[in-house]
Design an enzyme around this catalytic site. Structure first.
Site, short mmCIF file in Angstrom:
data_model
loop_
_atom_site.label_atom_id
_atom_site.label_comp_id
_atom_site.label_asym_id
_atom_site.label_seq_id
_atom_site.Cartn_x
_atom_site.Cartn_y
_atom_site.Cartn_z
N ARG A 42 0.80 -1.23 0.00
CA ARG A 42 0.00 0.00 0.00
C ARG A 42 0.83 1.27 0.00
O ARG A 42 0.34 2.33 -0.39
CB ARG A 42 -1.01 -0.03 1.14
N GLU A 79 3.63 -10.59 13.75
CA GLU A 79 2.78 -11.20 14.78
C GLU A 79 2.53 -12.67 14.44
O GLU A 79 2.36 -13.50 15.31
CB GLU A 79 1.42 -10.49 14.87
#
Length: 155
Positions: A42, A79
């Protein structure tokens, strides 16, 4: 969702305003910037129009295996596992001033890895710039001492 920039991208007036805000911030903050570096994927949407407005070049920082030629790569922890980022070895010269952009800062792992890649190329990272920061995850702390700026913050 507060962390989805899709509505901004679909609305040309909103997207133009977003780029205006980012441009105004950078012009007010830094007398000289050599490159905008954007994070896969992005950061590629906001980086090029921002670089174009500022009259400077854009440098992509991509997921491993996507860039031609010699590259520098860094492995980092997410994560949910590990990932690798790459930049072309000749993307920036030592001492050049770079702003790294992305849409979102969560835990800061990807942005921190991008800063490390720039450090390896001896670039001067002026700032990490994002549209949205999820403050609860404290990602900005991972970037210190590099300057950090976000347009929107959510707890």
């Amino acid at each position: 969702l507060c962390s989805d920039i899709s509505p901004l991208l679909k609305d040309p007036a909103a997207f133009r305003t977003l780029i205006d805000l980012l441009e105004d911030h950078l012009r007010a903050s830094f007398p000289q910037i050599d490159f905008i570096a954007g994070l896969d994927s992005r950061g590629f949407l906001i980086g090029p129009p921002l670089a174009q407005r500022l009259g400077i070049g854009f440098v992509p920082i991509r997921k491993k295996g996507k860039l031609p030629g010699p590259t520098q790569s860094i492995s980092y922890t997410l994560e949910y596992g590990k990932a690798e980022l790459e930049i072309q070895s000749d993307a920036v010269e030592p001492g050049q001033k770079v702003v790294i952009v992305d849409d979102l800062l969560a835990t800061g792992g990807t942005m921190s890895a991008a800063c490390e890649l720039m450090k390896r190329l001896k670039a001067d990272v002026l700032e990490c710039l994002v549209i949205i920061e999820l403050k609860l995850l404290k990602g900005a702390e991972k970037l210190e001492p590099v300057r950090f700026h976000s347009l929107l913050q959510y707890d």
